[in-house]
Design an enzyme around this catalytic site. Structure first.
Site, PDB file in Angstrom:
ATOM      1  CE  LYS A   1      -3.831   1.871   2.795  1.00 55.33           C
ATOM      2  NZ  LYS A   1      -4.608   1.621   4.047  1.00 55.33           N
TER       3      LYS A   1
ATOM      4  CB  SER B   1      -7.869   3.495   3.101  1.00 54.26           C
ATOM      5  OG  SER B   1      -7.013   2.954   4.057  1.00 54.26           O
TER       6      SER B   1
ATOM      7  CB  SER C   1      -8.042   0.605   5.934  1.00 55.36           C
ATOM      8  OG  SER C   1      -8.808   1.774   6.144  1.00 55.36           O
TER       9      SER C   1
END
Lengths: 449, 66
Positions: free
Chosen positions: A80, A155, A179
């Protein structure tokens, strides 16, 4: 089974180790899928093809010399774009950090490098991890691989979308309110949030310091376990998962079932019936004061996030996407006394979840109350009324960020429209491996995607 | 005027003064959450968890919102 999940990470690792396939060939296939498919799902911000192939060549050379490092050796993974990887940009999906290149690996990246993993690149996310849909990104929204008109969840949406599209076999995400588990459920893969603090958050751009967790996503529980163990420098687990008939699962109801899409409810109840038929004991469990979780979460997360961004939001407010900027501005108004009240509430909820786990191997609930929502909508109909998407997406996951218990989402079916549904399991503090054991046992019953 | 209402009024005015009228609905939502947080029945019991002291005697718990 066909498609990108035709082979689990551990199956691939076995073939790489046996030299039935090279890391180079596997990495080339992943890079090819990224080149052909990234425009459709927008999972990646940075693709490091040259570095990935160099790492794959190194892996092949070492394995040929008998220097096998473990299950991640030669396996393509992604990070990420909050996580520093030496020499790669860390953008947090924001114009604010455009051009910022990480000088060194975050500890989690260093561990995976030492494990011999191949780094494909950095995945797209909701800007600064401050959202549940991955649609507010300076690089455009992440699209759900199952239905590109829908959100991939957030996210860590890019991480999940990449996995489901075969763009790698493991991904590192972060989880502050859900997330990792939210996009795992929305896209149809496995996402693990370990116990708070297990995987260091150093070298990872924070959202909320007392809630942030780092964890893996993968196509299977075994793949998530192998990545989690590599991230901690632990030797691979050898024990077989427990028999289902030995398990006692606490099913959370009340607040956790009040607001549910009927297709999600149906898929989850079907899994519970299968567990019972297989001999698992199901008991009803409640978490006292669970209905206060959203207000507690808001009053912790908002001021912690706003404090981190205080200087930047003053100097460069227009560098943020507008929705993220507004939420950061909102956080500046939370009073200190309410932040303290919320931290007290977090401690109380931690006790209540631990109490609910008493006599159980894990707690079970849905990961999301709705399937992946359409992109661009702020509210959806559920039951007889409209509810904000953001609050719905956080509703069932944020509790375990507040209480710090390990929690995992694994696929447990699809809606009639083909949208993935996630089963969430939560375990005892500092017992992440035991939670993974339970998850593997259940996955063996309900199948990998 | 209760404390939360006064806070909300000041926050909305501050936001508007900085050209952030769009923050108003978010602040109104936060105000609802703040009222819920302050009214939660566990507040007195939870004081001892963080501060590691016995909860205050009823009547000394401090000002409360509705």
């Amino acid at each position: 089974m066909s498609g990108p999940f035709a082979e689990t990470l551990l199956q691939l690792a076995g073939r790489i180790r046996a030299r039935e396939v090279t890391s180079t060939a596997v990495t080339e296939a992943c890079l090819d899928r990224i080149a052909r498919g990234n425009a459709r799902v927008n999972a990646f911000i940075t693709v490091s093809a040259e570095q990935a192939l160099a790492m794959a060549h190194d892996a092949d050379r070492e394995i040929a010399l008998g220097r096998y490092r473990g299950p991640l050796h030669g396996v393509p993974v992604s990070f990420k774009d909050l996580v520093d990887v030496a020499g790669m940009p860390t953008t947090a999906a924001s114009r604010l950090l455009a051009g910022r290149v990480a000088p060194s690996d975050a500890p989690v990246a260093a561990r995976l490098r030492a494990a011999g993993a191949v780094f494909l690149g950095k995945t797209n996310l909701h800007e600064f991890a401050f959202g549940t849909t991955s649609e507010d990104s300076a690089y455009g929204p992440v699209r759900n691989p199952v239905d590109p008109s829908r959100s991939a969840g957030g996210s860590s949406g890019g991480a999940a979308a990449a996995l489901v599209e075969g763009m790698g076999y493991a991904a590192i995400g972060t989880d502050t309110g859900g997330s990792i588990r939210i996009p795992a459920a929305a896209c149809g893969c496995v996402g693990l949030k370990p116990t708070f603090g297990e995987i260091a958050c150093d070298g990872v751009i924070p959202l909320s310091w007392s809630l942030d967790h780092v964890g893996p996503l993968a196509g299977s529980v075994g793949g998530a376990r192998a990545t989690y163990e590599a991230a901690l420098g632990l030797p691979p687990s050898q024990a077989a998962p427990p028999p289902l008939a030995s398990l006692r699962i606490g099913v959370l109801r009340g607040y956790f079932t009040e607001l549910l899409d009927e297709d999600v409810r149906t898929a989850f109840e079907a899994v519970l019936r299968r567990l019972e038929a297989a001999g698992a004991a199901l008991v009803e469990r409640a978490v006292a004061h669970a209905s206060d979780v959203a207000s507690i979460y808001l009053h912790v997360q908002l001021p912690e996030a706003s404090a981190y961004h205080a200087e930047a939001i003053e100097q460069h407010p227009d560098a943020y996407t507008k929705p993220v900027r507004l939420r950061l501005e909102m956080g500046r108004f939370v009073l200190a006394e309410d932040y303290v009240r919320a931290q007290r509430g977090a401690l109380l909820l931690r006790q209540e979840v631990s109490a609910a786990l008493d006599g159980c191997d894990a707690l079970a609930l849905r990961s999301l109350p709705i399937p992946a929502p359409p992109l661009g909508v702020d509210a959806v109909m559920i039951g007889h009324g409209s509810q904000p998407v953001r609050a719905l997406m956080l509703r069932l996951t944020q509790l375990f960020d507040i209480t710090r218990h390990p929690a995992i989402s694994l696929p447990c079916g699809r809606t009639p429209l083909g949208l993935p549904v996630g089963l969430q399991l939560a375990g005892r503090l500092d017992r992440t491996r035991e939670l993974l054991d339970v998850a593997e046992a259940i996955e063996a019953l309900i199948g990998t995607p | 005027m209760t404390r939360v209402e006064a806070w909300l009024k000041a926050a909305v005015e501050d936001g508007a003064g900085r050209g952030l009228e769009d923050v108003r609905p978010l602040l109104e939502g936060l105000a609802r959450a703040t009222r819920a947080l302050r009214a939660a029945p566990w507040n007195e019991r939870a004081i001892s968890l963080l501060e590691r002291r016995p909860a205050p005697v009823a009547g000394n718990a401090g000002e409360r919102d509705e």
